[in-house]
Design an enzyme around this catalytic site. Structure first.
Site, short mmCIF file in Angstrom:
data_model
loop_
_atom_site.label_atom_id
_atom_site.label_comp_id
_atom_site.label_asym_id
_atom_site.label_seq_id
_atom_site.Cartn_x
_atom_site.Cartn_y
_atom_site.Cartn_z
CD GLN A 187 -37.01 -17.42 53.12
OE1 GLN A 187 -38.23 -17.34 53.19
NE2 GLN A 187 -36.27 -16.41 52.68
CB THR A 188 -36.60 -22.95 58.15
OG1 THR A 188 -36.04 -24.08 57.47
CG2 THR A 188 -38.11 -23.03 58.18
CE1 TYR A 226 -18.71 -21.03 50.12
CE2 TYR A 226 -20.92 -21.88 50.52
CZ TYR A 226 -19.68 -21.51 50.99
OH TYR A 226 -19.41 -21.62 52.33
NE ARG A 285 -28.58 -24.45 54.46
CZ ARG A 285 -28.15 -23.35 53.86
NH1 ARG A 285 -27.89 -22.28 54.56
NH2 ARG A 285 -28.01 -23.33 52.55
CD GLU A 325 -21.86 -28.68 41.76
OE1 GLU A 325 -21.08 -29.53 42.23
OE2 GLU A 325 -23.05 -28.96 41.48
CE LYS A 343 -16.41 -23.65 50.95
NZ LYS A 343 -15.18 -23.63 51.74
CG ASN A 396 -27.40 -20.51 57.71
OD1 ASN A 396 -27.62 -21.61 57.20
ND2 ASN A 396 -27.60 -19.38 57.05
N1 UDP Z 1 -32.62 -13.11 53.51
C1 UDP Z 1 -33.65 -12.20 53.68
N2 UDP Z 1 -33.34 -10.87 53.70
C2 UDP Z 1 -32.06 -10.40 53.56
C3 UDP Z 1 -31.01 -11.33 53.42
C4 UDP Z 1 -31.33 -12.69 53.38
O1 UDP Z 1 -34.82 -12.58 53.80
O2 UDP Z 1 -31.87 -9.17 53.59
C5 UDP Z 1 -32.95 -14.56 53.49
C6 UDP Z 1 -32.33 -15.34 52.34
O3 UDP Z 1 -33.13 -15.27 51.18
C7 UDP Z 1 -32.27 -16.73 52.91
C8 UDP Z 1 -32.04 -16.50 54.40
O4 UDP Z 1 -32.42 -15.15 54.65
O5 UDP Z 1 -33.50 -17.39 52.73
C9 UDP Z 1 -30.62 -16.71 54.85
O6 UDP Z 1 -29.79 -15.99 53.98
P1 UDP Z 1 -28.21 -15.93 54.18
O7 UDP Z 1 -27.65 -15.26 52.95
O8 UDP Z 1 -27.89 -15.34 55.48
O9 UDP Z 1 -27.75 -17.45 54.24
P2 UDP Z 1 -27.96 -18.72 53.29
O10 UDP Z 1 -29.11 -18.47 52.34
O11 UDP Z 1 -26.68 -18.93 52.57
O12 UDP Z 1 -28.28 -19.78 54.27
#
Ligand code: UDP
Length: 328
Positions: free
Chosen positions: A211-212, A147, A277, A149, A151, A176
């Site tokens: 993580q944020t 995804y 993020r 790369e 993009k 997001n």
């Molecule tokens: N995440 C989580 N539980 C879940 C699904 C996702 O803790 O059931 C976490 C995931 O590891 C990430 C964050 O939520 O750190 C956002 O994930 P998402 O797939 O929504 O978006 P992206 O990582 O692409 O920003």
């Protein structure tokens, strides 16, 4: 004469909301989707309209549209880590070959082209909050590489068409975004948590939840994209809500909102999952006069009400029926 806009990924979450916005703005809208991850339920209300047409087409193959086109918005792509694992080659193709086809179409029609890029171009960022000048920290061969790369290539190709062919182009880096019509089973954190709450399951936090992410409500996102399209700005621009929280706090908010009595459980953090993020939106504020308006509490409530209103069976659908058909 109405302006004509082509929106790819029209049956998806963002694509369908964009179709709504352009119909509201009095455009003639052509929605295109191959329906791998898109869902026609998202467009049902538009199908009877005189100024909306749907084409069932895969933009990774040659794209033909007859008549004039004023704008093209390329929003076709899988957009969740679970999807990339299931359809990695399709993900690469739609960002690269699909973008190439649509840039060619934009040239032929003398249309302005806007591409949906992503905060994923910053990878697991070492600069915080992320400004548009940051080049990113991406693993090309990790699970998100297909995804990220694609993009990054999409941005390069789009800039090349702009500088070499003089094509009118716009690049939005989407952070997001959430709201009604997200796919319940795509693995993204918001539908995952709300789906779990509605099914009476525990909420799965990946890693320790420190993580944020920074979540933007869909109407704000669509407004930023619309403003960018109508502006003169040709460099990439971040659109997102800088209100950053940890995933653990987010789970607590969902528990409170849904009233679930379930608990949180911890699972392994997926590889290359970005630790933090948050968009720097100075450019969007200054150049587009845009900033997000919807608080997370309000946006979450609307989104929860949407998921609650879905037929009960949808809550238990695990796999998208079209994946196998498109594996190539
Ligand atoms: N995440 C989580 N539980 C879940 C699904 C996702 O803790 O059931 C976490 C995931 O590891 C990430 C964050 O939520 O750190 C956002 O994930 P998402 O797939 O929504 O978006 P992206 O990582 O692409 O920003």
């Amino acid at each position: 004469m109405k302006k004509r806009v082509l929106i790819t990924g029209a049956a998806g979450f963002l694509g369908s909301h964009l179709c709504d916005r352009f119909i509201k703005e009095n455009f003639e809208v052509i929605g295109m989707d191959n329906l791998i991850t898109g869902n026609m339920d998202n467009l049902e209300h538009l199908l009877p309209l005189e100024h909306f047409t749907f084409y069932h087409q895969d933009v990774s193959n040659f794209v033909h549209v007859s008549g004039q086109l004023d704008y093209i918005l390329h929003f076709a792509s899988p957009a969740s880590p679970i999807d990339y694992l299931k359809i990695p080659i399709q993900t690469l193709k739609v960002g690269s070959l699909g973008t190439h086809n649509l840039l060619g179409l934009a040239r032929a029609k003398n249309a302005r082209m806007l591409i949906a890029s992503t905060s994923e171009v910053y990878g697991d960022p070492l600069v915080h909050p992320q400004t548009e000048e940051y080049y990113g920290n991406v693993n090309p061969i990790g699970p998100r590489g297909v995804y990220d790369e694609a993009k990054r290539f999409q941005e390069a190709l789009t800039m090349a068409y702009h500088t070499y062919h003089g094509l009118e182009t716009r690049i939005v880096r989407i952070f997001n975004t959430y709201g009604p019509r997200m796919r319940l089973n795509d693995g993204r954190v918001l539908p995952a948590f709300i789906g779990q709450a509605l099914r009476g399951e525990d909420l799965t936090i990946f890693g320790d939840g420190s993580q944020t992410r920074s979540f933007c409500y869909v109407d704000d996102q669509v407004d930023g994209i619309f403003r960018l399209l109508m502006s003169d700005y040709t460099l990439p621009i971040n659109i997102g809500n800088p209100d950053e929280i940890t995933i653990k706090q987010f789970a607590e908010e969902v528990i409170k909102l849904t009233g679930t009595t379930q608990k949180v459980v911890y699972q392994d953090l997926p590889k290359d999952d970005p630790m933090q993020r948050q968009p720097n939106i100075t450019k969007a504020k200054e150049i587009l006069g845009w900033s997000p308006k919807v608080d997370r509490a309000d946006g979450l409530k609307i989104t929860f009400d949407y998921f609650k209103s879905l037929p009960q069976g949808k809550l238990f659908e695990k796999e998208h029926k079209n994946f196998d058909k498109y594996q190539k």
